[in-house]
Design a protein around this motif. Structure first.
Motif, PDB file in Angstrom:
ATOM      1  N   LEU A 245     -36.675  87.097  42.406  1.00  0.00           N
ATOM      2  CA  LEU A 245     -36.799  86.579  41.046  1.00  0.00           C
ATOM      3  C   LEU A 245     -37.212  87.720  40.117  1.00  0.00           C
ATOM      4  CD1 LEU A 245     -38.490  83.282  42.095  1.00  0.00           C
ATOM      5  CD2 LEU A 245     -36.200  83.520  41.116  1.00  0.00           C
ATOM      6  N   PRO A 246     -36.352  88.062  39.140  1.00  0.00           N
ATOM      7  CA  PRO A 246     -36.475  89.364  38.485  1.00  0.00           C
ATOM      8  C   PRO A 246     -37.572  89.472  37.438  1.00  0.00           C
ATOM      9  CG  PRO A 246     -34.545  88.200  37.679  1.00  0.00           C
ATOM     10  CD  PRO A 246     -35.120  87.363  38.773  1.00  0.00           C
ATOM     11  N   SER A 247     -37.844  88.405  36.684  1.00  0.00           N
ATOM     12  CA  SER A 247     -38.710  88.553  35.522  1.00  0.00           C
ATOM     13  C   SER A 247     -39.307  87.202  35.170  1.00  0.00           C
ATOM     14  CB  SER A 247     -37.889  89.050  34.337  1.00  0.00           C
ATOM     15  OG  SER A 247     -36.874  88.108  34.069  1.00  0.00           O
ATOM     16  N   PRO A 248     -40.377  87.195  34.382  1.00  0.00           N
ATOM     17  CA  PRO A 248     -40.963  85.898  34.007  1.00  0.00           C
ATOM     18  C   PRO A 248     -39.957  84.893  33.433  1.00  0.00           C
ATOM     19  CG  PRO A 248     -42.478  87.646  33.460  1.00  0.00           C
ATOM     20  CD  PRO A 248     -41.205  88.316  33.923  1.00  0.00           C
ATOM     21  N   PRO A 249     -39.023  85.305  32.540  1.00  0.00           N
ATOM     22  CA  PRO A 249     -38.078  84.300  32.027  1.00  0.00           C
ATOM     23  C   PRO A 249     -37.247  83.622  33.121  1.00  0.00           C
ATOM     24  CG  PRO A 249     -38.042  86.237  30.639  1.00  0.00           C
ATOM     25  CD  PRO A 249     -38.875  86.590  31.831  1.00  0.00           C
ATOM     26  N   SER A 250     -37.028  84.297  34.231  1.00  0.00           N
ATOM     27  CA  SER A 250     -36.250  83.678  35.311  1.00  0.00           C
ATOM     28  C   SER A 250     -36.997  82.497  35.938  1.00  0.00           C
ATOM     29  CB  SER A 250     -35.899  84.711  36.387  1.00  0.00           C
ATOM     30  OG  SER A 250     -37.056  85.123  37.106  1.00  0.00           O
ATOM     31  N   LEU A 251     -38.285  82.361  35.619  1.00  0.00           N
ATOM     32  CA  LEU A 251     -39.096  81.278  36.175  1.00  0.00           C
ATOM     33  C   LEU A 251     -39.169  80.067  35.256  1.00  0.00           C
ATOM     34  CD1 LEU A 251     -41.993  83.586  37.360  1.00  0.00           C
ATOM     35  CD2 LEU A 251     -40.076  82.761  38.727  1.00  0.00           C
ATOM     36  N   GLU A 252     -38.594  80.163  34.065  1.00  0.00           N
ATOM     37  CA  GLU A 252     -38.625  79.065  33.093  1.00  0.00           C
ATOM     38  C   GLU A 252     -38.282  77.694  33.691  1.00  0.00           C
ATOM     39  OE1 GLU A 252     -39.183  78.490  29.779  1.00  0.00           O
ATOM     40  OE2 GLU A 252     -39.772  80.508  29.199  1.00  0.00           O
ATOM     41  N   PRO A 253     -37.227  77.595  34.543  1.00  0.00           N
ATOM     42  CA  PRO A 253     -36.869  76.261  35.044  1.00  0.00           C
ATOM     43  C   PRO A 253     -37.997  75.587  35.819  1.00  0.00           C
ATOM     44  CG  PRO A 253     -35.105  77.829  35.516  1.00  0.00           C
ATOM     45  CD  PRO A 253     -36.273  78.624  35.023  1.00  0.00           C
ATOM     46  N   LEU A 254     -38.934  76.363  36.343  1.00  0.00           N
ATOM     47  CA  LEU A 254     -40.019  75.780  37.131  1.00  0.00           C
ATOM     48  C   LEU A 254     -40.970  74.968  36.258  1.00  0.00           C
ATOM     49  CD1 LEU A 254     -40.851  78.796  39.484  1.00  0.00           C
ATOM     50  CD2 LEU A 254     -39.303  76.871  39.911  1.00  0.00           C
ATOM     51  N   LYS A 255     -40.911  75.169  34.943  1.00  0.00           N
ATOM     52  CA  LYS A 255     -41.797  74.415  34.054  1.00  0.00           C
ATOM     53  C   LYS A 255     -41.462  72.929  34.058  1.00  0.00           C
ATOM     54  CE  LYS A 255     -42.397  76.597  30.038  1.00  0.00           C
ATOM     55  NZ  LYS A 255     -42.174  77.624  28.973  1.00  0.00           N
ATOM     56  N   ALA A 256     -40.271  72.575  34.519  1.00  0.00           N
ATOM     57  CA  ALA A 256     -39.893  71.158  34.599  1.00  0.00           C
ATOM     58  C   ALA A 256     -40.590  70.446  35.760  1.00  0.00           C
ATOM     59  CB  ALA A 256     -38.378  71.036  34.771  1.00  0.00           C
ATOM     60  N   LEU A 257     -41.154  71.222  36.678  1.00  0.00           N
ATOM     61  CA  LEU A 257     -41.745  70.637  37.894  1.00  0.00           C
ATOM     62  C   LEU A 257     -43.204  70.296  37.624  1.00  0.00           C
ATOM     63  CD1 LEU A 257     -40.149  73.122  40.439  1.00  0.00           C
ATOM     64  CD2 LEU A 257     -39.256  70.928  39.645  1.00  0.00           C
ATOM     65  N   THR A 258     -43.397  69.243  36.849  1.00  0.00           N
ATOM     66  CA  THR A 258     -44.726  68.973  36.306  1.00  0.00           C
ATOM     67  C   THR A 258     -45.721  68.468  37.357  1.00  0.00           C
ATOM     68  OG1 THR A 258     -43.896  66.805  35.654  1.00  0.00           O
ATOM     69  CG2 THR A 258     -43.909  68.535  33.978  1.00  0.00           C
ATOM     70  N   ARG A 259     -45.259  68.087  38.543  1.00  0.00           N
ATOM     71  CA  ARG A 259     -46.202  67.657  39.582  1.00  0.00           C
ATOM     72  C   ARG A 259     -46.639  68.799  40.492  1.00  0.00           C
ATOM     73  NH1 ARG A 259     -43.399  61.994  41.472  1.00  0.00           N
ATOM     74  NH2 ARG A 259     -43.203  61.175  39.362  1.00  0.00           N
ATOM     75  N   LEU A 260     -46.109  69.985  40.237  1.00  0.00           N
ATOM     76  CA  LEU A 260     -46.370  71.112  41.132  1.00  0.00           C
ATOM     77  C   LEU A 260     -47.859  71.460  41.158  1.00  0.00           C
ATOM     78  CD1 LEU A 260     -44.202  72.593  42.742  1.00  0.00           C
ATOM     79  CD2 LEU A 260     -44.123  74.311  40.956  1.00  0.00           C
ATOM     80  N   THR A 261     -48.424  71.511  42.360  1.00  0.00           N
ATOM     81  CA  THR A 261     -49.820  71.936  42.488  1.00  0.00           C
ATOM     82  C   THR A 261     -49.928  73.270  43.218  1.00  0.00           C
ATOM     83  OG1 THR A 261     -50.028  70.584  44.481  1.00  0.00           O
ATOM     84  CG2 THR A 261     -50.772  69.614  42.425  1.00  0.00           C
ATOM     85  N   GLU A 262     -48.904  73.639  43.991  1.00  0.00           N
ATOM     86  CA  GLU A 262     -48.935  74.918  44.707  1.00  0.00           C
ATOM     87  C   GLU A 262     -47.615  75.642  44.526  1.00  0.00           C
ATOM     88  OE1 GLU A 262     -50.110  74.850  48.896  1.00  0.00           O
ATOM     89  OE2 GLU A 262     -51.013  72.903  48.455  1.00  0.00           O
ATOM     90  N   LEU A 263     -47.703  76.897  44.083  1.00  0.00           N
ATOM     91  CA  LEU A 263     -46.508  77.714  43.884  1.00  0.00           C
ATOM     92  C   LEU A 263     -46.810  79.123  44.369  1.00  0.00           C
ATOM     93  CD1 LEU A 263     -43.688  78.294  42.705  1.00  0.00           C
ATOM     94  CD2 LEU A 263     -44.773  78.619  40.477  1.00  0.00           C
TER      95      LEU A 263
END
Length: 131
Positions: free
Chosen positions: A83-101
């Protein structure tokens, strides 16, 4: 009834992609291990809406947009990917129940800890982030 497999381990299979026939057989699975394969993206995972935990560590994933429909996810391991850069992680913001990443060992995490933290923690309040 409540039959059916709840966990599936598909690690170390040299998978390069996730074909829809295979994914169709995994509907209803809650825990999926896909670590140590040769995946370059998460494409194909979107039907697995029951997933609460997935490990994708040690692949070659550079895009995670296919994960955003998986809103039941509470635990996501993406360590040691590309995963190259912070913007590449944007889609993870949809995972609102995430407690561990876990993002350790990705270029995005190595280059810019603070940016990754601020990007995700705004959206994901309960998140325990490993970089």
């Amino acid at each position: 009834g409540e039959g059916g497999v709840r966990e599936a381990d598909l690690s170390n299979l040299k998978l390069t992609h996730l074909d829809s026939a295979l994914m169709g057989r995994l509907c209803g699975v809650e825990t999926l291990r896909l670590s140590s394969n040769n995946l370059t993206s998460c494409r194909g995972l979107h039907p697995l809406i029951s997933l609460s935990s997935i490990s994708l560590s040690q692949n070659s994933i550079s895009s995670v947009w296919s994960l955003s429909p998986l809103t039941s996810l509470t635990s996501l391991d993406l360590s040691r990917n590309l995963l190259p850069s912070p913007p590449s992680l944007e889609p993870l913001k949809a995972l609102t129940r995430l407690t561990e990443l876990d993002l350790a060992g990705n270029p995005a995490a190595e280059k810019s800890h603070a940016d990754v933290s601020s990007l995700l923690s705004q959206a994901l309040h309960q998140l325990k982030l490993t970089l």
